[in-house]
Structures are given as structure tokens and as C-alpha cells.
Design a protein around this motif. Structure first.
Motif, mmCIF file in Angstrom:
data_model
loop_
_atom_site.group_PDB
_atom_site.id
_atom_site.type_symbol
_atom_site.label_atom_id
_atom_site.label_comp_id
_atom_site.label_asym_id
_atom_site.label_seq_id
_atom_site.Cartn_x
_atom_site.Cartn_y
_atom_site.Cartn_z
ATOM 1 N N TYR A 139 0.950 -1.162 -0.014
ATOM 2 C CA TYR A 139 -0.092 0.049 0.170
ATOM 3 C C TYR A 139 0.870 1.297 -0.155
ATOM 4 O O TYR A 139 1.990 1.224 0.456
ATOM 5 N N GLU A 140 0.444 2.367 -0.562
ATOM 6 C CA GLU A 140 1.112 3.600 -0.461
ATOM 7 C C GLU A 140 0.107 4.584 -0.124
ATOM 8 O O GLU A 140 -1.174 4.455 -0.569
ATOM 9 N N VAL A 141 0.410 5.776 0.511
ATOM 10 C CA VAL A 141 -0.372 6.800 0.913
ATOM 11 C C VAL A 141 -0.391 7.810 -0.099
ATOM 12 O O VAL A 141 0.642 8.377 -0.409
ATOM 13 N N SER A 142 -1.428 8.145 -0.523
ATOM 14 C CA SER A 142 -1.646 9.078 -1.605
ATOM 15 C C SER A 142 -1.671 10.629 -1.032
ATOM 16 O O SER A 142 -1.018 11.640 -1.371
ATOM 17 N N THR A 143 -2.765 10.703 -0.136
ATOM 18 C CA THR A 143 -2.658 11.975 0.389
ATOM 19 C C THR A 143 -3.266 11.740 1.947
ATOM 20 O O THR A 143 -3.667 10.831 2.588
ATOM 21 N N PHE A 144 -2.688 12.757 2.828
ATOM 22 C CA PHE A 144 -2.914 12.569 4.128
ATOM 23 C C PHE A 144 -3.390 14.023 4.644
ATOM 24 O O PHE A 144 -2.458 15.031 4.479
ATOM 25 N N PHE A 145 -4.259 14.089 5.635
ATOM 26 C CA PHE A 145 -4.819 15.456 5.957
ATOM 27 C C PHE A 145 -5.042 15.400 7.720
ATOM 28 O O PHE A 145 -5.582 14.298 8.098
ATOM 29 N N LEU A 146 -4.794 16.270 8.339
ATOM 30 C CA LEU A 146 -4.989 16.502 9.552
ATOM 31 C C LEU A 146 -6.154 17.404 10.034
ATOM 32 O O LEU A 146 -6.182 18.572 9.208
ATOM 33 N N ASN A 147 -7.105 17.074 10.861
ATOM 34 C CA ASN A 147 -8.127 17.851 11.372
ATOM 35 C C ASN A 147 -7.644 19.094 11.967
ATOM 36 O O ASN A 147 -6.620 19.128 12.526
ATOM 37 N N HIS A 148 -8.237 19.968 11.723
ATOM 38 C CA HIS A 148 -7.876 21.576 12.600
ATOM 39 C C HIS A 148 -7.915 21.372 14.006
ATOM 40 O O HIS A 148 -7.001 21.981 14.720
ATOM 41 N N ASN A 149 -9.150 21.008 14.465
ATOM 42 C CA ASN A 149 -9.292 20.852 15.820
ATOM 43 C C ASN A 149 -8.217 19.582 16.632
ATOM 44 O O ASN A 149 -8.370 18.552 16.176
ATOM 45 N N ALA A 150 -7.603 20.045 17.896
ATOM 46 C CA ALA A 150 -7.054 18.993 18.311
ATOM 47 C C ALA A 150 -7.130 18.989 19.699
ATOM 48 O O ALA A 150 -7.711 20.103 20.419
#
Length: 532
Positions: free
Chosen positions: A199-210
Motif C-alpha cells: 500500500y502507499e499513501v496518496s494524500t494525508f490530512f490532519l483535522n484542524h481541531n486537536a
């Protein structure tokens, strides 16, 4: 008092008296004029000297507004004067001051303390001593408030950020941005590490709220932040549909280039300068997606291909042949097992007959052995009833040293029946002293159960006992032991089990006593019985 005032006073006083005293006053004036400048004059009025020394003592961002010497005193001697000055000064703060909150690398985070223009009062002591024809002055402050007032921004090294300033807000925003990028990098690296290699990661996003919180009494900081990632399959994947005898049958599940979306959260734990990152998936989307063909043991066949169909046809034919052979083999095995069963039954019948005969012979032997032992017991009873003391003693010692408990009981019972008494001594081990001799008078003995009754006698004590013989042991119990010295007190209880020493023909034990009000305590008491 100044020097001119002193001269005027002296002249006025003595002018009204005799003239020769005027001459004396003149010489006194010359003496004072010579002494005073050497002791007090050079220091007492030297405000500028002490003030300049005080100025050197102050940090550079403070300015003297007012300076007064409140009191001066010579605490030395006339030859070696030491002048102690008490002074007060009002000083002015020239710059805003701050204190260091903490260091973050090369950045100093400070908080404001005081604004420029603030005035404070300082009290101090100046000690001036003369040596080598000049005065030396040391300053000490009684309330050095400047140490609590911080210092200017220019005195801190490196980058300085004041609390509440715009720079502080920009600084922390930059830190959060860097932390976000760092968490994203580490999370992407952790996700890539967790994913299988196909498998390979195409896109990766973190949510704004932590979500940030502290655990373990505030020693660990936890940051949780959601993520969304798109992953792509780089190789075809398969699942096992059937595990055949010599081959694994596979089914195509996913093709190269298939994509999925993964959601979850990144959990970062910061503790004592170290940082750990974990991934928690909302749903395991890769479950049941199969694995590449190389991960399965060889040989393998893919479902639906001509090669697989040909193999399955051949396998079906082989299974039919194998089943026919299996039926023939099972039939032969049944015949063989029947023959074995018949043979085993004959062997078992022979063993049963042999075992029955052996048990019959054993019963005959046991009965004969039991009859022989009973004859021995009866003979011993006869021997132990012998009226000849020498013969009785011979048979008593021979019987008591036997390992058979019945014979041992018989010997001890013969002893009690013959002498009707037990003599012994009770001693107290703690003081190495003898409490006293005792006698047990046997009043009744049962030669079948080997139980007996009697009277216990000792100096000052008396009681009724019951007991029983147990092999080479004698058990004695007295429920009421009366003490003649304490007639008004309740009786005591005591018991003992005496063990025979066959070599010395003595019996000994520790006495177990339940102490009554008579005060006959049980600690460390031992008992010895002499049989012969």
C-alpha cells in the motif's frame, strides 16, 4: 558642631575669666584644628564620596534622586578610625524591568515587573576606614529592593519575548504551527510504517481541531487529532478459497490501483522531553482485502484459470481412486481387527484364570499369616503374664522393641497392669529447676482398648486422670488438677503424650497445661518417666 562654632565658644567662655586661660584655649584650638580633620572631617561630611560608592553599587538602570547620611559614628579608635554611616537614598527606575519565566532553547520568555519612573527608598550602611593616608569605603544595603525589581530587556541574552506582547502571540503561533507539521510528519511516517508494503499513501490530512489534556498527575501531555488518508494498492491481492492436498487455491480480491479512504486519530504523548505517536483507526478498511500472491506458500492456483480447472479435474479422479482403495483397505482392516479381537479375548480369559488362582492362593497365605500372628500375640500375652520377674522383664523388653504397634501396646499394658503406677519428674527448663516428682496410680486398665484411668499425685497437687496407650506412646489427660495451696481457686487442666526411648527405657515430653488461677504456668515444662 563645626570647627568655627567650637572656637567661638571656647573664646567667649574664657575671655570673661583670666587672661592665661585665654592662652590655654588658643592652644586647645590648635590641637582640635589638627585632630578633627584627621578623624571626622574628611569622612563625616563627604556625602559625595559615599554617594559615588553607592552609585557604583547600583545596577545601571537605576538613578540616584536623593541621598542623605542619617547618622555617623566612629566604631574604631582615634588612631585607627572606622566611621559607620547610616544613609537613606531615593532611587529612580530608568527602564522597564522584567524577570525570566523560562528558557526555551535560545529564547528567553520574560514577565514585566516594573515600569520606568518607579521610585523606591533604599537604606544602607557605609563603613569608611583610613589606611595608607586615604579612606576606603564599603557599602552594604539593609533593603536591596533592586534585586526584586527585575532587569531591562537588553540585559537578557539571545532572543527575548515579553509576556503579553504581540511577539509572544506570534511566537506561540509559530510553535503550534511547527508542532502541527511535526505531528503530521510523524503521523504520516507512522501510518506508512503500519501499512503493509503493498500500500502507499496518496494524500494525508490532519483535522484542524486537536484535543489536548494532561494525564499521570500532569507529567504527561496528550494530543489527539483526527486524520484522513487516501491509500492506493500497488499489487493485486488474493484470499484463500480452499486449501487442497498439495496446492493452495486463491481468489482475486483487489487489483493494483484500487483506492480506499482511512480515517482515525493520531495520539501523541509528550513526557519528560520524549514524544511517542500512535495511530487509532476508526475502522480497519484493509481488513479482508487479501494479500499479494507471494505471501502464500507455493504452489498456488488462481480460481477461474484453465490451469486450475485442469488440476481440479485430475484431483477429482484421484480422489475417486483413493476412496475405492480406502474402502478395500477398511474391509481388510475389519477382518484383521476381528481376528485380533478373538485372539485378545482368549489371552484375557487365560489371564483371568491365572489371576483368580493367584488371588485364591494369596487369600490362603494371608489367612495363614494372620493366624500365625494371632498365635504370636496369644503367646506374648502368656509370656507377659509370667509371674517370674526376670522372665517377664525379658519378654517386656523384647516385645517393646518390636516394630508392631499391637505388640508395643501389649508390652506397655502389661507394664501398667503389673506395676499399677507411673513414676516421673516434671522440670522447668527456663530456670533449670525441678518442679517435683509425680506419681500416677493406675486404678483401671482395659487390655482390649488399652485405655486406663487413675490418680495423679504431686506435692501440693492432685487430680483424676484418664489415658490411652498408642504404640510406644502414652497419652494422659487430667481435666481437674487441684492445688492444695490455692484451695479457693479453680482447678487447672493439663495433658501430655510421652514418647518411649527404647534404649534408655524412659519416656519424655513437654507438658501442655491450661493454667487456672492456681498459677501453675505451662511455659517450658518437661516431663520424664522412668519405666524400669
Amino acid at each position: 558642631m563645626s570647627k568655627l562654632q567650637l572656637i567661638s565658644t571656647i573664646h567667649f567662655t574664657h575671655s570673661r575669666r583670666c587672661q592665661h586661660k585665654v592662652l590655654w584655649a588658643f592652644f586647645l584650638f590648635l590641637s582640635l584644628l589638627f585632630i578633627l580633620p584627621q578623624s571626622y572631617g574628611a569622612v563625616e561630611n563627604d556625602n559625595l564620596n559615599i554617594q559615588s560608592q553607592f552609585r557604583l553599587y547600583l545596577p545601571g538602570h537605576w538613578q540616584i534622586q536623593k541621598f542623605n547620611i542619617d547618622e555617623s559614628e566612629n566604631i574604631g579608635s582615634s588612631n585607627y578610625p572606622v566611621i559607620r554611616h547610616l544613609f537613606t537614598s531615593r532611587i529612580l527606575l530608568l527602564e522597564d524591568t522584567y524577570v525570566l519565566d523560562r528558557k526555551e532553547g535560545s529564547v528567553s520568555l520574560v514577565s514585566p515587573v516594573a515600569k520606568a519612573g518607579k521610585e523606591i527608598i533604599i537604606h544602607g550602611i557605609a563603613l569608611s576606614a583610613k589606611g595608607n593616608d586615604f579612606w576606603q569605603t564599603e557599602i552594604s544595603l539593609q533593603n536591596d529592593l533592586t534585586k526584586k525589581m527585575g532587569r531591562p530587556l537588553t540585559s537578557f541574552n539571545g532572543k527575548v519575548i515579553a509576556h503579553g506582547s504581540t511577539e509572544e502571540e506570534i511566537y506561540y503561533q509559530a510553535i503550534k504551527k511547527n508542532q502541527l507539521h511535526s505531528r503530521k510528519r510523524k503521523a504520516l511516517a507512522q501510518l506508512t510504517l503500519n501499512l503493509p508494503g503493498y500500500y502507499e499513501v496518496s494524500t494525508f490530512f490532519l483535522n484542524h481541531n486537536a484535543l489536548e489534556y494532561m494525564v499521570d498527575d500532569g507529567t504527561e501531555q496528550v494530543i489527539e487529532q483526527g486524520f484522513t488518508a487516501n491509500i492506493k494498492l500497488t499489487r493485486d491481492t488474493y484470499k484463500i478459497t480452499e486449501q487442497l492436498e498439495h496446492v493452495t487455491l486463491l481468489k482475486l480480491i483487489s487489483k493494483t490501483g484500487d483506492k480506499w479512504t482511512i480515517k482515525g486519530k493520531i495520539k501523541t504523548i509528550i513526557s519528560e522531553g520524549s514524544q511517542s505517536t500512535f495511530i487509532i483507526y476508526d475502522k480497519h478498511v484493509m481488513k479482508d482485502k487479501g494479500i499479494p500472491i507471494d505471501f502464500y506458500p507455493k504452489p498456488v492456483l488462481i480460481e477461474g484459470t484453465s490451469k486450475t480447472r485442469k488440476y481440479l479435474t485430475h484431483l477429482h479422479e484421484q480422489i475417486l481412486i483413493s476412496r475405492q482403495r480406502q474402502k478395500e483397505l477398511e474391509k481388510a482392516n475389519i477382518q484383521l481387527e476381528l481376528s485380533r479381537t478373538i485372539f485378545a479375548n482368549k489371552i484375557e480369559e487365560k489371564k483371568q484364570r491365572k489371576s483368580t488362582e493367584k488371588q485364591r492362593q494369596a487369600m490362603i497365605t494371608e489367612a495363614e499369616k494372620k493366624g500365625f500372628i494371632e498365635k504370636q500375640i496369644e503367646q506374648l500375652k502368656t509370656n507377659l503374664k509370667n509371674s517370674n520377674s526376670s522372665l517377664w522383664l525379658y519378654w517386656f523388653k523384647k516385645t517393646i522393641k518390636n516394630d508392631d504397634p499391637r505388640k508395643q501396646n501389649l508390652a506397655l499394658a502389661s507394664f501398667l497392669e503389673k506395676y499399677r503406677k507411673i513414676n516421673g519428674v516434671i522440670s522447668y527448663e527456663k530456670s533449670n529447676g525441678v518442679i517435683g516428682p509425680f506419681k500416677i496410680k493406675i486404678t483401671q486398665i482395659d487390655l482390649i482398648t488399652y485405655k486406663f484411668k487413675g490418680e495423679f499425685c504431686m506435692i501440693g497437687k492432685k487430680g483424676i486422670i484418664r489415658g490411652q496407650l498408642r504404640g510406644t506412646n502414652i497419652y494422659v489427660y487430667c481435666s481437674e488438677l487441684h492445688d492444695n495451696h490455692y484451695k479457693n481457686n479453680s482447678p487447672s487442666e493439663f495433658s501430655f503424650t510421652a514418647i518411649l526411648d527404647k534404649d534408655n527405657m524412659t519416656m519424655s515430653t513437654n507438658v501442655g497445661i491450661t493454667t487456672g488461677p492456681s498459677g501453675w504456668y505451662s511455659d517450658n515444662k518437661s516431663l520424664v518417666i522412668n519405666l524400669l
